[in-house]
Design a protein around this motif. Structure first.
Motif, PDB file in Angstrom:
ATOM      1  N   VAL A 198      72.080 -48.626   7.696  1.00 11.13           N
ATOM      2  CA  VAL A 198      73.150 -48.286   6.754  1.00 11.13           C
ATOM      3  C   VAL A 198      73.533 -46.825   6.977  1.00 11.13           C
ATOM      4  CG1 VAL A 198      73.855 -48.112   4.343  1.00 11.13           C
ATOM      5  CG2 VAL A 198      72.244 -49.901   5.038  1.00 11.13           C
ATOM      6  N   TYR A 199      74.778 -46.580   7.305  1.00  4.76           N
ATOM      7  CA  TYR A 199      75.278 -45.221   7.470  1.00  4.76           C
ATOM      8  C   TYR A 199      76.422 -44.977   6.490  1.00  4.76           C
ATOM      9  CZ  TYR A 199      72.825 -45.497  11.976  1.00  4.76           C
ATOM     10  OH  TYR A 199      71.877 -45.654  12.958  1.00  4.76           O
ATOM     11  N   THR A 200      76.653 -43.696   6.168  1.00  2.94           N
ATOM     12  CA  THR A 200      77.755 -43.331   5.272  1.00  2.94           C
ATOM     13  C   THR A 200      78.677 -42.278   5.885  1.00  2.94           C
ATOM     14  OG1 THR A 200      76.548 -41.536   4.150  1.00  2.94           O
ATOM     15  CG2 THR A 200      76.243 -43.775   3.298  1.00  2.94           C
ATOM     16  N   PHE A 201      78.319 -41.751   7.049  1.00  4.61           N
ATOM     17  CA  PHE A 201      79.079 -40.681   7.700  1.00  4.61           C
ATOM     18  C   PHE A 201      79.110 -40.935   9.201  1.00  4.61           C
ATOM     19  CE2 PHE A 201      79.035 -36.839  10.230  1.00  4.61           C
ATOM     20  CZ  PHE A 201      80.031 -36.046   9.689  1.00  4.61           C
ATOM     21  N   TRP A 202      80.308 -40.765   9.775  1.00  6.93           N
ATOM     22  CA  TRP A 202      80.486 -40.866  11.221  1.00  6.93           C
ATOM     23  C   TRP A 202      81.368 -39.701  11.656  1.00  6.93           C
ATOM     24  CZ3 TRP A 202      80.690 -44.643   7.654  1.00  6.93           C
ATOM     25  CH2 TRP A 202      79.864 -45.754   7.812  1.00  6.93           C
ATOM     26  N   ASP A 203      80.878 -38.903  12.577  1.00  7.54           N
ATOM     27  CA  ASP A 203      81.623 -37.740  13.064  1.00  7.54           C
ATOM     28  C   ASP A 203      82.951 -38.184  13.669  1.00  7.54           C
ATOM     29  OD1 ASP A 203      82.308 -35.451  15.067  1.00  7.54           O
ATOM     30  OD2 ASP A 203      80.662 -34.644  13.867  1.00  7.54           O
ATOM     31  N   TYR A 204      83.936 -37.276  13.622  1.00  6.75           N
ATOM     32  CA  TYR A 204      85.231 -37.577  14.223  1.00  6.75           C
ATOM     33  C   TYR A 204      85.175 -37.588  15.755  1.00  6.75           C
ATOM     34  CZ  TYR A 204      87.474 -36.883   9.662  1.00  6.75           C
ATOM     35  OH  TYR A 204      87.863 -36.982   8.346  1.00  6.75           O
ATOM     36  N   VAL A 235      78.222 -49.907   0.976  1.00  6.62           N
ATOM     37  CA  VAL A 235      79.028 -48.847   1.579  1.00  6.62           C
ATOM     38  C   VAL A 235      80.334 -49.478   2.053  1.00  6.62           C
ATOM     39  CG1 VAL A 235      79.160 -47.085   3.380  1.00  6.62           C
ATOM     40  CG2 VAL A 235      76.941 -47.647   2.341  1.00  6.62           C
ATOM     41  N   ASP A 236      81.439 -48.916   1.643  1.00  6.97           N
ATOM     42  CA  ASP A 236      82.747 -49.422   2.087  1.00  6.97           C
ATOM     43  C   ASP A 236      83.080 -48.807   3.443  1.00  6.97           C
ATOM     44  OD1 ASP A 236      82.989 -50.970  -0.165  1.00  6.97           O
ATOM     45  OD2 ASP A 236      84.232 -49.529  -1.261  1.00  6.97           O
ATOM     46  N   GLU A 237      82.374 -49.287   4.464  1.00  7.47           N
ATOM     47  CA  GLU A 237      82.491 -48.719   5.806  1.00  7.47           C
ATOM     48  C   GLU A 237      83.910 -48.807   6.355  1.00  7.47           C
ATOM     49  OE1 GLU A 237      79.682 -50.346   8.508  1.00  7.47           O
ATOM     50  OE2 GLU A 237      77.956 -50.047   7.182  1.00  7.47           O
ATOM     51  N   HIS A 238      84.624 -49.853   6.005  1.00  5.11           N
ATOM     52  CA  HIS A 238      85.969 -50.059   6.564  1.00  5.11           C
ATOM     53  C   HIS A 238      86.924 -48.932   6.200  1.00  5.11           C
ATOM     54  CE1 HIS A 238      86.329 -51.600   2.465  1.00  5.11           C
ATOM     55  NE2 HIS A 238      87.638 -51.477   2.566  1.00  5.11           N
ATOM     56  N   VAL A 239      86.665 -48.250   5.079  1.00  2.00           N
ATOM     57  CA  VAL A 239      87.538 -47.151   4.654  1.00  2.00           C
ATOM     58  C   VAL A 239      87.506 -46.013   5.669  1.00  2.00           C
ATOM     59  CG1 VAL A 239      87.965 -45.456   2.822  1.00  2.00           C
ATOM     60  CG2 VAL A 239      87.285 -47.786   2.231  1.00  2.00           C
ATOM     61  N   ARG A 240      86.348 -45.819   6.305  1.00  8.04           N
ATOM     62  CA  ARG A 240      86.227 -44.777   7.341  1.00  8.04           C
ATOM     63  C   ARG A 240      87.191 -45.036   8.498  1.00  8.04           C
ATOM     64  NH1 ARG A 240      86.513 -42.013  10.973  1.00  8.04           N
ATOM     65  NH2 ARG A 240      84.970 -40.617  11.969  1.00  8.04           N
ATOM     66  N   GLY A 241      87.556 -46.285   8.713  1.00 12.20           N
ATOM     67  CA  GLY A 241      88.461 -46.639   9.801  1.00 12.20           C
ATOM     68  C   GLY A 241      89.928 -46.539   9.468  1.00 12.20           C
ATOM     69  N   TRP A 242      90.264 -46.235   8.204  1.00 13.98           N
ATOM     70  CA  TRP A 242      91.666 -46.082   7.838  1.00 13.98           C
ATOM     71  C   TRP A 242      92.249 -44.810   8.457  1.00 13.98           C
ATOM     72  CZ3 TRP A 242      91.412 -47.133   1.811  1.00 13.98           C
ATOM     73  CH2 TRP A 242      91.134 -48.498   1.609  1.00 13.98           C
ATOM     74  N   GLU A 243      93.547 -44.808   8.642  1.00 16.25           N
ATOM     75  CA  GLU A 243      94.216 -43.636   9.220  1.00 16.25           C
ATOM     76  C   GLU A 243      94.072 -42.427   8.301  1.00 16.25           C
ATOM     77  OE1 GLU A 243      98.606 -42.300  10.984  1.00 16.25           O
ATOM     78  OE2 GLU A 243      98.312 -44.300  10.108  1.00 16.25           O
ATOM     79  N   LYS A 244      93.733 -41.289   8.881  1.00 16.54           N
ATOM     80  CA  LYS A 244      93.567 -40.017   8.169  1.00 16.54           C
ATOM     81  C   LYS A 244      92.496 -40.095   7.088  1.00 16.54           C
ATOM     82  CE  LYS A 244      98.263 -38.378   9.098  1.00 16.54           C
ATOM     83  NZ  LYS A 244      99.529 -37.879   8.523  1.00 16.54           N
ATOM     84  N   SER A 245      91.462 -40.889   7.319  1.00 19.45           N
ATOM     85  CA  SER A 245      90.385 -41.028   6.358  1.00 19.45           C
ATOM     86  C   SER A 245      89.368 -39.914   6.505  1.00 19.45           C
ATOM     87  CB  SER A 245      89.699 -42.385   6.552  1.00 19.45           C
ATOM     88  OG  SER A 245      88.755 -42.625   5.542  1.00 19.45           O
ATOM     89  N   SER A 246      88.547 -39.735   5.484  1.00 22.51           N
ATOM     90  CA  SER A 246      87.417 -38.810   5.543  1.00 22.51           C
ATOM     91  C   SER A 246      86.420 -39.285   6.584  1.00 22.51           C
ATOM     92  CB  SER A 246      86.750 -38.739   4.168  1.00 22.51           C
ATOM     93  OG  SER A 246      85.521 -38.048   4.222  1.00 22.51           O
ATOM     94  N   ASP A 247      85.548 -38.372   7.017  1.00 17.44           N
ATOM     95  CA  ASP A 247      84.471 -38.775   7.924  1.00 17.44           C
ATOM     96  C   ASP A 247      83.311 -39.425   7.172  1.00 17.44           C
ATOM     97  OD1 ASP A 247      83.939 -36.313   6.766  1.00 17.44           O
ATOM     98  OD2 ASP A 247      83.670 -35.248   8.662  1.00 17.44           O
ATOM     99  N   HIS A 248      83.369 -39.462   5.839  1.00 19.27           N
ATOM    100  CA  HIS A 248      82.430 -40.200   5.003  1.00 19.27           C
ATOM    101  C   HIS A 248      83.084 -41.497   4.533  1.00 19.27           C
ATOM    102  CE1 HIS A 248      79.526 -36.809   4.074  1.00 19.27           C
ATOM    103  NE2 HIS A 248      80.554 -36.140   4.568  1.00 19.27           N
ATOM    104  N   ALA A 249      82.256 -42.457   4.157  1.00 20.55           N
ATOM    105  CA  ALA A 249      82.741 -43.681   3.519  1.00 20.55           C
ATOM    106  C   ALA A 249      82.256 -43.716   2.072  1.00 20.55           C
ATOM    107  CB  ALA A 249      82.234 -44.909   4.266  1.00 20.55           C
ATOM    108  N   PRO A 250      82.980 -44.395   1.194  1.00 23.09           N
ATOM    109  CA  PRO A 250      82.525 -44.521  -0.190  1.00 23.09           C
ATOM    110  C   PRO A 250      81.233 -45.347  -0.283  1.00 23.09           C
ATOM    111  CG  PRO A 250      84.868 -45.071   0.014  1.00 23.09           C
ATOM    112  CD  PRO A 250      84.307 -45.017   1.393  1.00 23.09           C
ATOM    113  N   VAL A 251      80.363 -44.933  -1.194  1.00 21.10           N
ATOM    114  CA  VAL A 251      79.118 -45.640  -1.469  1.00 21.10           C
ATOM    115  C   VAL A 251      79.137 -46.035  -2.946  1.00 21.10           C
ATOM    116  CG1 VAL A 251      76.596 -45.473  -1.436  1.00 21.10           C
ATOM    117  CG2 VAL A 251      77.938 -44.208   0.252  1.00 21.10           C
ATOM    118  N   TRP A 252      78.659 -47.226  -3.261  1.00 18.97           N
ATOM    119  CA  TRP A 252      78.776 -47.704  -4.629  1.00 18.97           C
ATOM    120  C   TRP A 252      77.566 -48.547  -5.045  1.00 18.97           C
ATOM    121  CZ3 TRP A 252      78.528 -52.961  -4.897  1.00 18.97           C
ATOM    122  CH2 TRP A 252      78.872 -53.669  -3.736  1.00 18.97           C
ATOM    123  N   ILE A 253      77.399 -48.640  -6.358  1.00 16.91           N
ATOM    124  CA  ILE A 253      76.405 -49.542  -6.947  1.00 16.91           C
ATOM    125  C   ILE A 253      77.032 -50.274  -8.111  1.00 16.91           C
ATOM    126  CG2 ILE A 253      74.439 -48.085  -6.290  1.00 16.91           C
ATOM    127  CD1 ILE A 253      74.320 -47.225  -9.303  1.00 16.91           C
TER     128      ILE A 253
END
Length: 257
Positions: A198-204, A235-253
């Motif tokens: 499980v990851y929440t951050f991916w470098d650009y 983790v909403d990993e797919h959000v990281r793949g959106w255009e101009k997204s943050s290098d983090h993804a949202p995490v939720w419970i």
């Protein structure tokens, strides 16, 4: 109740991404980090338009934290971490929402190691632990949530051998995270996904997201009072793949009532 954290990496520049995710995910409470805007530039009208109240503490160009709530009143407790009146970095905001203490944090990165920034990180962690110990002693329903800038274990990082001298993965900070768990704070993601990658951050750089060469930095820790109520996490990993997204993804419970 759905509670989320998202390091937006510049709220005004990435506002369309944030609003799109809020509409899709429909969290009840959201903690944001790295606003990168002064107090008066926070986009409160747009946030209200999305159905959320908010409290925030901005800082020009750097840092900044906020708590958003939909349907629940926000009562601010404090907007700085106690223990150092000379610390002007906007990294902590605490509120009571639905009788729960929400501690939103953006813990210092600490790089380069060794150096002053790493020492600041360690001193910040000491202050933070004092506050978390108080919450445990008071036996309150509480959540520690945000970008901890700590990779807890080797399974939380792609190729851990490359991170040994990074401030995110140093023995000192990993021990501090472990100490929180020993005090009774529950790592929500690891409770639900004990062995999964499980990851929440991916470098650009270097196509890190495409290769899933990530790290887990964003955490939601529950006090013993709340731990039994944990029902889902993700983790909403797919959000990281959106255009101009943050290098983090949202995490939720999600918590049971």
């Amino acid at each position: 109740m759905k509670i989320a954290t998202y390091n937006v990496n510049g709220i005004n520049g990435r506002l369309p991404v944030l609003l799109r995710w809020l509409a899709e995910a429909q969290p009840d409470i959201v903690c944001l980090q790295e606003l990168k805007c002064p107090q008066e530039k926070f986009p409160i009208e747009e946030i209200n338009g999305a159905g959320y109240q908010a409290i925030w503490k901005g800082q020009k160009s750097w840092n900044g934290v906020a708590i958003l709530s939909k349907g629940y009143e926000i009562k601010e407790v404090q907007n700085s971490l106690p223990g150092d009146p000379d610390d002007v970095q906007s990294r902590y905001i605490e509120a009571i929402i639905n009788q729960t203490v929400i501690c939103c944090l953006y813990l210092p990165n600490g790089n380069p190691y060794p150096g002053e920034k790493f020492e600041y990180k360690l001193s910040w962690i000491k202050r933070f632990k004092r506050r978390t110990n108080q919450l445990i002693k008071m036996e309150l329903p509480a959540i520690l949530i945000g970008d901890f800038n700590i990779i807890p274990t080797e399974k939380d990082v792609h190729k851990p051998e490359k991170w040994e001298d990074d401030a995110l993965f140093r023995t000192e900070v990993r021990k501090a995270y472990k100490d929180l768990e020993k005090k009774g704070w529950l790592d929500s993601i690891r409770k639900i996904y004990p062995d999964e990658t499980v990851y929440t951050f991916w470098d650009y750089m270097y196509k890190s997201y495409e290769r899933n060469a990530g790290i887990r930095l964003d955490h939601i820790l529950l006090s013993p009072y709340l731990s039994p109520k944990l029902s889902k996490a993700g983790v909403d990993e797919h959000v990281r793949g959106w255009e101009k997204s943050s290098d983090h993804a949202p995490v939720w419970i999600e918590l049971k009532k």
